[in-house]
Write a protein that holds these residues in place. Sequence first.
Motif, PDB file in Angstrom:
ATOM      1  N   LEU A   1       0.833  -1.199   0.000  1.00  0.00           N
ATOM      2  CA  LEU A   1       0.000   0.000   0.000  1.00  0.00           C
ATOM      3  C   LEU A   1       0.869   1.251   0.000  1.00  0.00           C
ATOM      4  N   LYS A   2       1.898   1.255   0.836  1.00  0.00           N
ATOM      5  CA  LYS A   2       2.813   2.410   0.892  1.00  0.00           C
ATOM      6  C   LYS A   2       3.486   2.625  -0.460  1.00  0.00           C
ATOM      7  N   GLU A   3       3.933   1.544  -1.102  1.00  0.00           N
ATOM      8  CA  GLU A   3       4.575   1.648  -2.413  1.00  0.00           C
ATOM      9  C   GLU A   3       3.643   2.254  -3.456  1.00  0.00           C
ATOM     10  N   ASN A   4       2.335   2.075  -3.251  1.00  0.00           N
ATOM     11  CA  ASN A   4       1.346   2.613  -4.180  1.00  0.00           C
ATOM     12  C   ASN A   4       0.792   3.965  -3.723  1.00  0.00           C
ATOM     13  N   GLY A   5       1.458   4.586  -2.780  1.00  0.00           N
ATOM     14  CA  GLY A   5       1.087   5.934  -2.358  1.00  0.00           C
ATOM     15  C   GLY A   5      -0.086   6.023  -1.409  1.00  0.00           C
ATOM     16  N   ILE A   6      -0.455   4.915  -0.796  1.00  0.00           N
ATOM     17  CA  ILE A   6      -1.579   4.914   0.141  1.00  0.00           C
ATOM     18  C   ILE A   6      -1.033   5.098   1.552  1.00  0.00           C
ATOM     19  N   ASP A   7      -1.645   6.018   2.281  1.00  0.00           N
ATOM     20  CA  ASP A   7      -1.204   6.375   3.627  1.00  0.00           C
ATOM     21  C   ASP A   7      -1.644   5.308   4.623  1.00  0.00           C
TER      22      ASP A   7
ATOM     23  N   GLU B   1     -16.870  -1.074  -0.516  1.00  0.00           N
ATOM     24  CA  GLU B   1     -17.841  -1.621  -1.480  1.00  0.00           C
ATOM     25  C   GLU B   1     -17.144  -2.060  -2.772  1.00  0.00           C
ATOM     26  N   LEU B   2     -16.244  -1.223  -3.272  1.00  0.00           N
ATOM     27  CA  LEU B   2     -15.538  -1.554  -4.512  1.00  0.00           C
ATOM     28  C   LEU B   2     -14.638  -2.777  -4.327  1.00  0.00           C
ATOM     29  N   CYS B   3     -14.006  -2.894  -3.180  1.00  0.00           N
ATOM     30  CA  CYS B   3     -13.163  -4.065  -2.913  1.00  0.00           C
ATOM     31  C   CYS B   3     -14.006  -5.329  -2.817  1.00  0.00           C
TER      32      CYS B   3
ATOM     33  N   VAL C   1     -16.586  -6.063  -4.464  1.00  0.00           N
ATOM     34  CA  VAL C   1     -16.888  -6.521  -5.824  1.00  0.00           C
ATOM     35  C   VAL C   1     -15.782  -7.460  -6.308  1.00  0.00           C
ATOM     36  N   ASP C   2     -14.546  -7.199  -5.887  1.00  0.00           N
ATOM     37  CA  ASP C   2     -13.400  -8.048  -6.236  1.00  0.00           C
ATOM     38  C   ASP C   2     -13.186  -9.164  -5.211  1.00  0.00           C
ATOM     39  N   ASN C   3     -14.188  -9.380  -4.341  1.00  0.00           N
ATOM     40  CA  ASN C   3     -14.133 -10.411  -3.315  1.00  0.00           C
ATOM     41  C   ASN C   3     -12.996 -10.202  -2.329  1.00  0.00           C
ATOM     42  N   VAL C   4     -12.701  -8.947  -2.038  1.00  0.00           N
ATOM     43  CA  VAL C   4     -11.731  -8.582  -1.007  1.00  0.00           C
ATOM     44  C   VAL C   4     -12.520  -7.840   0.059  1.00  0.00           C
ATOM     45  N   LEU C   5     -12.617  -8.434   1.238  1.00  0.00           N
ATOM     46  CA  LEU C   5     -13.430  -7.861   2.300  1.00  0.00           C
ATOM     47  C   LEU C   5     -12.572  -7.051   3.250  1.00  0.00           C
ATOM     48  N   ILE C   6     -12.818  -5.753   3.264  1.00  0.00           N
ATOM     49  CA  ILE C   6     -12.155  -4.838   4.191  1.00  0.00           C
ATOM     50  C   ILE C   6     -13.263  -4.079   4.909  1.00  0.00           C
ATOM     51  N   ALA C   7     -12.917  -3.395   5.979  1.00  0.00           N
ATOM     52  CA  ALA C   7     -13.955  -2.733   6.762  1.00  0.00           C
ATOM     53  C   ALA C   7     -13.610  -1.271   6.997  1.00  0.00           C
ATOM     54  N   PRO C   8     -14.592  -0.388   6.776  1.00  0.00           N
ATOM     55  CA  PRO C   8     -14.381   0.988   7.197  1.00  0.00           C
ATOM     56  C   PRO C   8     -14.474   1.046   8.721  1.00  0.00           C
ATOM     57  N   ILE C   9     -13.559   1.750   9.347  1.00  0.00           N
ATOM     58  CA  ILE C   9     -13.615   1.911  10.808  1.00  0.00           C
ATOM     59  C   ILE C   9     -13.804   3.376  11.167  1.00  0.00           C
ATOM     60  N   GLY C  10     -14.230   4.122  10.207  1.00  0.00           N
ATOM     61  CA  GLY C  10     -14.526   5.544  10.338  1.00  0.00           C
ATOM     62  C   GLY C  10     -14.804   6.038   8.937  1.00  0.00           C
ATOM     63  N   PRO C  11     -15.249   7.278   8.776  1.00  0.00           N
ATOM     64  CA  PRO C  11     -15.586   7.761   7.439  1.00  0.00           C
ATOM     65  C   PRO C  11     -14.398   7.800   6.484  1.00  0.00           C
ATOM     66  N   GLY C  12     -13.180   7.931   7.028  1.00  0.00           N
ATOM     67  CA  GLY C  12     -12.011   8.028   6.171  1.00  0.00           C
ATOM     68  C   GLY C  12     -10.917   7.035   6.483  1.00  0.00           C
ATOM     69  N   VAL C  13     -11.237   5.978   7.212  1.00  0.00           N
ATOM     70  CA  VAL C  13     -10.219   5.010   7.629  1.00  0.00           C
ATOM     71  C   VAL C  13     -10.729   3.591   7.351  1.00  0.00           C
ATOM     72  N   LEU C  14      -9.818   2.747   6.868  1.00  0.00           N
ATOM     73  CA  LEU C  14     -10.154   1.357   6.544  1.00  0.00           C
ATOM     74  C   LEU C  14      -9.223   0.400   7.270  1.00  0.00           C
TER      75      LEU C  14
ATOM     76  N   VAL D   1      -4.026  -6.339  -2.823  1.00  0.00           N
ATOM     77  CA  VAL D   1      -3.464  -5.003  -3.059  1.00  0.00           C
ATOM     78  C   VAL D   1      -4.030  -4.402  -4.343  1.00  0.00           C
ATOM     79  N   LYS D   2      -4.157  -5.225  -5.383  1.00  0.00           N
ATOM     80  CA  LYS D   2      -4.714  -4.733  -6.644  1.00  0.00           C
ATOM     81  C   LYS D   2      -6.134  -4.209  -6.433  1.00  0.00           C
ATOM     82  N   ALA D   3      -6.937  -4.921  -5.661  1.00  0.00           N
ATOM     83  CA  ALA D   3      -8.310  -4.490  -5.391  1.00  0.00           C
ATOM     84  C   ALA D   3      -8.339  -3.176  -4.617  1.00  0.00           C
ATOM     85  N   VAL D   4      -7.505  -3.068  -3.591  1.00  0.00           N
ATOM     86  CA  VAL D   4      -7.495  -1.854  -2.767  1.00  0.00           C
ATOM     87  C   VAL D   4      -6.999  -0.658  -3.571  1.00  0.00           C
ATOM     88  N   VAL D   5      -5.883  -0.831  -4.281  1.00  0.00           N
ATOM     89  CA  VAL D   5      -5.336   0.266  -5.076  1.00  0.00           C
ATOM     90  C   VAL D   5      -6.328   0.676  -6.169  1.00  0.00           C
ATOM     91  N   GLY D   6      -6.940  -0.301  -6.823  1.00  0.00           N
ATOM     92  CA  GLY D   6      -7.926  -0.002  -7.855  1.00  0.00           C
ATOM     93  C   GLY D   6      -9.123   0.755  -7.296  1.00  0.00           C
TER      94      GLY D   6
END
Length: 137
Positions: free
Chosen positions: A55-61, A85-87, A89-102, A118-123
């Motif tokens: 994630l860091k390599e792809n510029g995600i904080d 929601e977008l992840c 769709v790619d069958n990658v389950l992540i959770a929002p833990i606030g309006p701007g944090v995952l 990583v591809k799903a999250v970056v996409g």
Amino acid sequence: PKAIIDGKARRLVKMLGGGMRQTGILAAGALHALEHQYERLAEDHAAARQIFEALKENGIDAVEPQTNIVVWNAPAPDAAARVAELCAVDNVLIAPIGPGVLRAVPHYNCGFDLDRIVKAVVGAHQRVLEGTQQAAS
């Protein structure tokens, strides 16, 4: 008076977990994890570190993980739910833990196709950013 004391005592017992039912089921899950999953926990931690680094390599904080929990900021302050929601769709389950944090929690049951995760999250981040930029123009 007895009624007040009984009421306060009941409330305190429930606050401390005395109202829980079937705690043996929870305890059985914890016992199974200690007996069968403890030694492989290092694999989960390593997977979290790999996701963090990608994630860091792809510029995600992202926040450096101390366990198997990876936490990062969404691409916009209120976009965490949309990224999740977008992840999904790619069958990658992540959770929002606030309006701007995952968060993502790699574990033995989810498989470790880290490239796909990583591809799903970056996409998802890119699609949200594109939508945000289009809405602003």
